[in-house]
Design an enzyme around this catalytic site. Structure first.
Site, PDB file in Angstrom:
ATOM      1  N   HIS A  98       0.829  -1.204   0.000  1.00 39.61           N
ATOM      2  CA  HIS A  98       0.000   0.000   0.000  1.00 39.61           C
ATOM      3  C   HIS A  98       0.864   1.256   0.000  1.00 39.61           C
ATOM      4  O   HIS A  98       2.027   1.245   0.384  1.00 39.61           O
ATOM      5  CB  HIS A  98      -0.949   0.011   1.201  1.00 39.61           C
ATOM      6  CG  HIS A  98      -0.245   0.129   2.528  1.00 39.61           C
ATOM      7  ND1 HIS A  98       0.420  -0.921   3.115  1.00 39.61           N
ATOM      8  CD2 HIS A  98      -0.106   1.176   3.384  1.00 39.61           C
ATOM      9  CE1 HIS A  98       0.937  -0.533   4.275  1.00 39.61           C
ATOM     10  NE2 HIS A  98       0.639   0.745   4.456  1.00 39.61           N
ATOM     11  N   ARG A 141       5.237   6.798  13.899  1.00 39.96           N
ATOM     12  CA  ARG A 141       5.303   7.339  12.540  1.00 39.96           C
ATOM     13  C   ARG A 141       4.759   8.761  12.504  1.00 39.96           C
ATOM     14  O   ARG A 141       3.714   9.051  13.084  1.00 39.96           O
ATOM     15  CB  ARG A 141       4.473   6.468  11.587  1.00 39.96           C
ATOM     16  CG  ARG A 141       4.573   6.884  10.121  1.00 39.96           C
ATOM     17  CD  ARG A 141       3.591   6.105   9.272  1.00 39.96           C
ATOM     18  NE  ARG A 141       2.226   6.556   9.465  1.00 39.96           N
ATOM     19  CZ  ARG A 141       1.148   5.847   9.146  1.00 39.96           C
ATOM     20  NH1 ARG A 141       1.276   4.634   8.649  1.00 39.96           N
ATOM     21  NH2 ARG A 141      -0.055   6.347   9.340  1.00 39.96           N
ATOM     22  N   ASP A 195       0.524   4.971   1.653  1.00 38.17           N
ATOM     23  CA  ASP A 195      -0.251   5.471   2.790  1.00 38.17           C
ATOM     24  C   ASP A 195      -1.346   6.442   2.374  1.00 38.17           C
ATOM     25  O   ASP A 195      -1.115   7.397   1.611  1.00 38.17           O
ATOM     26  CB  ASP A 195       0.669   6.171   3.791  1.00 38.17           C
ATOM     27  CG  ASP A 195       1.408   5.196   4.688  1.00 38.17           C
ATOM     28  OD1 ASP A 195       0.934   4.054   4.835  1.00 38.17           O
ATOM     29  OD2 ASP A 195       2.462   5.573   5.234  1.00 38.17           O
TER      30      ASP A 195
END
Length: 299
Positions: A115, A290, A117
């Protein structure tokens, strides 16, 4: 008292070129002898870091003794940070998302798919800075993929077919799928499906990038006279084409795989890569933090 020799030494050190060691022939480099907390406050070295990121698409560092404030400050050099509508942020550091997995959190299938993000946003993230707080002794690696190379190596007839195609990206069909229906629909109201080009142009490098991933649900402008003679061309034809394009991220020649250690950091360009967090470690603990950087609208 600062002497002329001290100033000369400091100036020389500030002009040292960062040592970026490529990890594969296609993507990723590890930087040695770099203190990211210092780079954050040095315009010249940050500019060098940013140029290396555009070149290698994902940069890796080990032994970074960074506080959460340092982490946020580094990410904010690239641009404003975004919150996550499902995972939320650290209460004291907006934009810093804690992704903690362990025995008390059963395995989930969000990160272990290829993926890019948050492409369900109208403006997906420009990139992210991810730090390992705690990890398993073995397992829990992350894979990144060069999606500019994935596009470059497509057959020419496929490039022609997808050049004008657009596609939908959905949070409802991914994060929302496990929610009760009322919460899922509420999430979709907040974040309606985004539509993006299947091939985007990188705003800084001009590269063409294959821009479909596991958040992509369907093409929005496939059903026309050029593509569809009869129903089977559209269903399953369009879906089969989308699956083929999504599968390009799984090709090892386009990938780099990183083994995490505590205080290791990855910085990646979300506009030209995909990634996959390998969930082979449960019930061991894996704690990651993150900071995602707000991006532009793909074109």
């Amino acid at each position: 008292m600062t002497t002329t020799a001290d100033r000369t030494r400091d100036e020389t050190q500030s002009h040292i070129t960062m040592n970026a060691q490529p990890l594969t022939a296609s993507i990723g480099a590890e930087l040695h002898g770099v203190d990211l907390a210092d780079v954050t406050h040095d315009d010249e070295r940050f500019a060098e870091l940013k140029a290396l990121l555009l070149e290698h698409k994902v940069l890796f560092f080990r032994d970074q003794e960074m506080s959460r404030a340092d982490h946020v400050a580094l990410a904010e050099r690239f641009g404003p940070l975004e919150d996550h509508p499902v995972l939320g942020s650290d209460p004291d550091h907006p934009g810093l998302v804690r992704i903690y997995k362990g025995l008390d959190s059963p395995p989930e299938a969000f990160e272990n798919s290829y993926h890019c993000d948050a492409t369900w946003r109208q403006n997906p993230p420009m990139g992210s800075v991810l730090r390992c707080v705690e990890g398993p002794a073995v397992g829990g690696d992350t894979i990144w993929v060069n999606m500019a190379l994935a596009y470059e190596r497509l057959p020419e007839h496929v490039k022609e077919q997808i050049s004008e195609l657009r596609a939908r990206h959905s949070i409802e069909a991914s994060f929302g799928a496990r929610l009760p229906i009322d919460k899922r629909l509420e999430l979709k109201d907040r974040f309606p499906d985004a539509e993006h080009p299947v091939v985007r142009t990188h705003p800084d490098t001009g590269e063409k990038v294959l821009f479909v991933n596991s958040f992509t649900t369907h093409f929005t402008n496939f059903h026309n006279a050029d593509n569809v003679r009869c129903g089977i061309d559209y269903a399953p034809g369009a879906g089969e084409l989308l699956r083929y394009l999504q599968s390009q991220a799984t090709i090892p020649e386009y990938q780099v795989r990183w083994r995490w250690t505590p205080n290791s950091v990855a910085i990646w360009d979300n506009r030209s890569t995909q990634h996959y967090a390998v969930q082979d470690y449960w019930p061991a603990v894996r704690k990651m933090e993150r900071a995602g950087i707000i991006g532009d609208r793909p074109f």
